[in-house]
Design a protein around this motif. Sequence first.
Motif, short mmCIF file in Angstrom:
data_model
loop_
_atom_site.label_atom_id
_atom_site.label_comp_id
_atom_site.label_asym_id
_atom_site.label_seq_id
_atom_site.Cartn_x
_atom_site.Cartn_y
_atom_site.Cartn_z
N GLY A 1 -6.05 18.99 -45.11
CA GLY A 1 -5.70 18.79 -43.70
C GLY A 1 -6.77 18.00 -42.97
O GLY A 1 -7.68 17.43 -43.57
N ARG A 2 -6.66 18.02 -41.65
CA ARG A 2 -7.54 17.21 -40.82
C ARG A 2 -8.27 18.08 -39.79
O ARG A 2 -7.78 19.13 -39.38
CB ARG A 2 -6.76 16.11 -40.10
CG ARG A 2 -6.02 15.17 -41.05
CD ARG A 2 -5.46 13.97 -40.32
NE ARG A 2 -6.51 13.11 -39.79
CZ ARG A 2 -7.16 12.22 -40.52
NH1 ARG A 2 -6.89 12.06 -41.80
NH2 ARG A 2 -8.09 11.46 -39.97
N PHE A 3 -9.43 17.60 -39.41
CA PHE A 3 -10.14 18.17 -38.28
C PHE A 3 -9.52 17.61 -36.99
O PHE A 3 -9.07 16.47 -36.97
CB PHE A 3 -11.63 17.84 -38.34
CG PHE A 3 -12.41 18.71 -39.29
CD1 PHE A 3 -13.20 19.74 -38.81
CD2 PHE A 3 -12.32 18.51 -40.66
CE1 PHE A 3 -13.91 20.55 -39.67
CE2 PHE A 3 -13.03 19.32 -41.55
CZ PHE A 3 -13.82 20.35 -41.04
N VAL A 4 -9.50 18.43 -35.95
CA VAL A 4 -8.83 18.02 -34.72
C VAL A 4 -9.81 17.49 -33.68
O VAL A 4 -9.40 17.01 -32.62
CB VAL A 4 -8.02 19.18 -34.11
CG1 VAL A 4 -6.90 19.58 -35.06
CG2 VAL A 4 -8.92 20.38 -33.81
N LYS A 5 -11.10 17.60 -33.97
CA LYS A 5 -12.12 17.13 -33.05
C LYS A 5 -13.08 16.20 -33.78
O LYS A 5 -13.20 16.24 -35.00
CB LYS A 5 -12.92 18.31 -32.47
CG LYS A 5 -12.09 19.33 -31.71
CD LYS A 5 -13.00 20.47 -31.21
CE LYS A 5 -12.22 21.51 -30.45
NZ LYS A 5 -13.09 22.62 -29.97
N GLU A 6 -13.75 15.36 -33.01
CA GLU A 6 -14.80 14.51 -33.57
C GLU A 6 -16.17 15.17 -33.46
O GLU A 6 -17.09 14.81 -34.20
CB GLU A 6 -14.82 13.15 -32.87
CG GLU A 6 -13.54 12.33 -33.11
CD GLU A 6 -13.62 10.97 -32.45
OE1 GLU A 6 -14.63 10.69 -31.77
OE2 GLU A 6 -12.67 10.19 -32.61
N SER A 7 -16.29 16.14 -32.55
CA SER A 7 -17.54 16.87 -32.37
C SER A 7 -17.23 18.15 -31.61
O SER A 7 -16.13 18.33 -31.08
CB SER A 7 -18.57 16.03 -31.60
OG SER A 7 -18.11 15.76 -30.28
N ASP A 8 -18.21 19.07 -31.58
CA ASP A 8 -18.08 20.26 -30.77
C ASP A 8 -19.48 20.75 -30.41
O ASP A 8 -20.47 20.05 -30.62
CB ASP A 8 -17.26 21.34 -31.49
CG ASP A 8 -18.05 22.07 -32.57
OD1 ASP A 8 -19.01 21.48 -33.11
OD2 ASP A 8 -17.73 23.22 -32.87
N GLU A 9 -19.57 21.95 -29.87
CA GLU A 9 -20.88 22.45 -29.42
C GLU A 9 -21.85 22.63 -30.58
O GLU A 9 -23.06 22.50 -30.41
CB GLU A 9 -20.70 23.77 -28.68
CG GLU A 9 -19.90 23.65 -27.39
CD GLU A 9 -19.71 24.99 -26.72
OE1 GLU A 9 -20.12 26.02 -27.31
OE2 GLU A 9 -19.15 25.03 -25.61
N ARG A 10 -21.33 22.93 -31.77
CA ARG A 10 -22.19 23.19 -32.92
C ARG A 10 -22.59 21.91 -33.64
O ARG A 10 -23.72 21.79 -34.14
CB ARG A 10 -21.48 24.13 -33.89
CG ARG A 10 -22.30 24.55 -35.09
CD ARG A 10 -21.48 25.43 -36.02
NE ARG A 10 -21.18 26.71 -35.40
CZ ARG A 10 -21.92 27.80 -35.51
NH1 ARG A 10 -23.04 27.76 -36.23
NH2 ARG A 10 -21.56 28.92 -34.93
N TYR A 11 -21.67 20.95 -33.72
CA TYR A 11 -21.89 19.75 -34.51
C TYR A 11 -21.68 18.49 -33.67
O TYR A 11 -20.65 18.36 -32.99
CB TYR A 11 -20.94 19.70 -35.71
CG TYR A 11 -21.11 20.86 -36.67
CD1 TYR A 11 -22.20 20.93 -37.53
CD2 TYR A 11 -20.16 21.87 -36.72
CE1 TYR A 11 -22.35 21.99 -38.41
CE2 TYR A 11 -20.30 22.93 -37.61
CZ TYR A 11 -21.40 22.98 -38.45
OH TYR A 11 -21.55 24.04 -39.33
N ALA A 12 -22.62 17.55 -33.80
CA ALA A 12 -22.48 16.27 -33.09
C ALA A 12 -21.40 15.40 -33.73
O ALA A 12 -20.79 14.57 -33.07
CB ALA A 12 -23.82 15.53 -33.09
N HIS A 13 -21.17 15.61 -35.04
CA HIS A 13 -20.13 14.86 -35.76
C HIS A 13 -19.39 15.82 -36.66
O HIS A 13 -19.98 16.72 -37.27
CB HIS A 13 -20.75 13.73 -36.59
CG HIS A 13 -21.54 12.75 -35.80
ND1 HIS A 13 -20.96 11.76 -35.05
CD2 HIS A 13 -22.89 12.63 -35.64
CE1 HIS A 13 -21.91 11.05 -34.46
NE2 HIS A 13 -23.09 11.56 -34.78
#
Length: 266
Positions: free
Chosen positions: A174-186
């Motif tokens: 499957g796919r990730f729905v975000k390019e970044s979040d609070e934990r990870y810049a990428h």
Amino acid sequence: MADIQPVPGIPALKIDDTLVIGDLHIGVEAHMGAKGVHLTSHTDMMFDSIIEAAGTDIDRIIMIGDIKDSVPGSTRQEYREIPAFCDRLLEHFSEVCIVRGNHDTSIEEFVPGAVRIYPATGMAVGNIGLVHGHTWPSAEVMSKRTLVMGHCHPTVLFRDGVGSHMSEPCWLRGRFVKESDERYAHLPESFIVVPAFNRLLGGSPVNAIGTPLLGPIMNSDLVDLDDARIYLLDGIDLGLRKDLMVKDRKFRRWNDDENSPRHSSL
């Protein structure tokens, strides 16, 4: 860009000249025997399957966690079989790597010094991140294009017209729905969940309503599980997870905190 190909009929991935497998759980037979189910060791059969999957074009093998079965502690079977198993791998591959899984406590005691051991936060091969899946990966691993993980022992659950159930090992992609979040810049673009290499293990049905998958990534809002695709080991594309959901209150999934497989109650 790395070429990622599942091996038909075998729960293994080829990434260029590297073979990736996970969840061997060497020693599970000892725990099954303690519960009254006596089986001969399957470790030699797993080695034969590895050699079959590798063919002639693979130079390196990476095992993404849960090489051993006991947690905590270890069994005589693990002390006897894991060192010999790794010695045989070193004779066949120029590089043997282990990414720690949650069952791999004190794995250094079992493997030859030539085996490279990576932390539970994972390792990278080109633009592919590799992790067992029971803990959050490192920022470096999550910056890669694709995340490959095990831990879930994914299976797909089938229910027939009279209500009987059966399950088969499967791949989940499957796919990730975000390019970044609070934990990870990428964040990666996509993920692949590898089936357990040891066929004696139970599994977690990825399409059972109300049965969460294992690990922080699979239980986060970072991934799109509804539109993830399910594939059988022979390569058959079953379609989207959201179209294959099954309600099964009787199912008891693999509980990774225990040392024995759980099977569905038919």
